[in-house]
Design an enzyme around this catalytic site. Sequence first.
Site, PDB file in Angstrom:
ATOM      1  N   GLU A 160       0.826  -1.222   0.000  1.00 31.23           N
ATOM      2  CA  GLU A 160       0.000   0.000   0.000  1.00 31.23           C
ATOM      3  C   GLU A 160       0.857   1.267   0.000  1.00 31.23           C
ATOM      4  OE1 GLU A 160      -3.104  -0.215   2.993  1.00 31.23           O
ATOM      5  OE2 GLU A 160      -4.015  -1.947   2.034  1.00 31.23           O
ATOM      6  N   GLU A 218      -4.971  -8.709   0.289  1.00 34.37           N
ATOM      7  CA  GLU A 218      -5.782  -8.348   1.461  1.00 34.37           C
ATOM      8  C   GLU A 218      -7.217  -8.249   0.988  1.00 34.37           C
ATOM      9  OE1 GLU A 218      -4.518  -5.123   4.001  1.00 34.37           O
ATOM     10  OE2 GLU A 218      -2.405  -5.611   3.662  1.00 34.37           O
TER      11      GLU A 218
END
Length: 506
Positions: free
Chosen positions: A182, A310
């Site tokens: 991220e 995720e």
Amino acid sequence: MATFTKLSASETPTIQINSKYKISKINDNIYGGFTEHMGRCIYGGIYDPGNNLSDENGYRKDVMEALKELNVPVMRYPGGNFVATYRWEDGIGPREQRPSRPELAWLGTETNQFGTDEFLQWCELLGTEPYFALNFGTGTLLEALAWIEYCNLDGDTHYANLRRKNGRQKPYNVKYWALGNECWGPWQVEQMTKEAYAEKAYQWAKAIKLLDPSVELVLCGQDGTSTWDAYVLKQCIKWNAHALGGSTDKPLISMHSIHIYTSAQEHLPNATAPRSAERAIEITAGLIDLARIENQIPHSVPRPTICFDEWNVWDPTRAPGDKGAEEKYTLSDALAVAVWLNVFIRQSKYIGMANIAQSVNVISPLMTSETGITKQTTWWPLLLFSKYMRGSTIPVNVSCGEYEGPTQPAWIRGTIETPWLDVSAAISDDGWVSLAVVNVSDTDGIEVDLMGAAGTDIQVHTVTGSSTSVFNTQDNQEVRIEESKWDGKGKFLFLKHSFTLLRWKV
Ligand code: AHR
């Protein structure tokens, strides 16, 4: 793959399956997990020295047994956001010499009592493949190369020898390595622009492949629907003759990572929200192809797949990350998880790996206490999928009505449908057909004509509960699997707010 035909209320719903045609292989790695140094996932989750439920290494035996039952093929580690300030060398060697450090993702203290060797040995006991994320925040390329050398190299070199000194002779051969996590996020230590990330990821990828050509690298995408995804794919999905030793059948980047968490206050937007992930996968697959076309990648180089590393139901206002993100999952969430898993089956052609976030205590189907474990509502669909939805995806058409209310996100409406029955189908290598059906309606059971496809001896596994808001506790498993049989006669009733898995042999 599944197609949907919208019916009016007066028409009879049908599900048609064709078990003769395999669409694509389902990669077992879609049942991957994720253990981050966050909340009680590692400490008090998989590692709990001193607890009498733990073994001599400090590993919780009840957690290990549960994860073995789930048959988790691959486990991501050590983060997540945590990895952006992680110094892997703090977590090796004699425990009493390991430093405690302030931890900046979740604002705790990292004691480093659990690190690389403990995790990799735990993976070996569990029978799961490790998947490491590299520190793209404060970390350097030298540190990353040293970590890979420590884990994977067998020669007479410094970090390979350090591993031996720490008690491990043969390399661990960690195959999967993520180029950051991220990196686009404003919450990230050393958040990056897409330009800076793409440049760094490409250079790191080349160096890593020179050190260990056997590893598979995962590019850090966003959610599959962003400019970040398009840009970094275009810059990094390149064929690099030098780094790849001239090979034309190996990619520099094996997978593109995307993350989505879904949730909504109301049941129907909550249960249908994973349809956004389905559209995101389709868009990402297009972006991967676009990068390959524009960069003129030889067709012999395998097409990168999507690593959905995720995914889950998570409302961070309900279960904040810095408080350990201990979600208490309802039946509605379990149905959403079943829809999520249907998405991965339908889109198996594009998915190389998926990792539920996370595997223990933190936004997890499995919770620990000092005295035992709780299998949350979401555990049960995950278990059924992992047990039975393997092999190959087969075509299925569902004809039924559609939920037409609000969605979360709103853009689902107009981009992808939300049928009352969310369906996928698979055939195992030994000829068992499994049909997974989520009836998202919280008011109506739906009778369906299966057009005789299922024969006369059908195993039925049902997950439901008295309302969409019920949840499980250590002492009360209201939501669990009920098993029964069906003789295939007449129509099959899919109960309101239920997940049903039908199985038969062809
Ligand atoms: O899984 C919890 C967190 O969610 C991860 O650390 C991060 O990558 C994501 O934002």
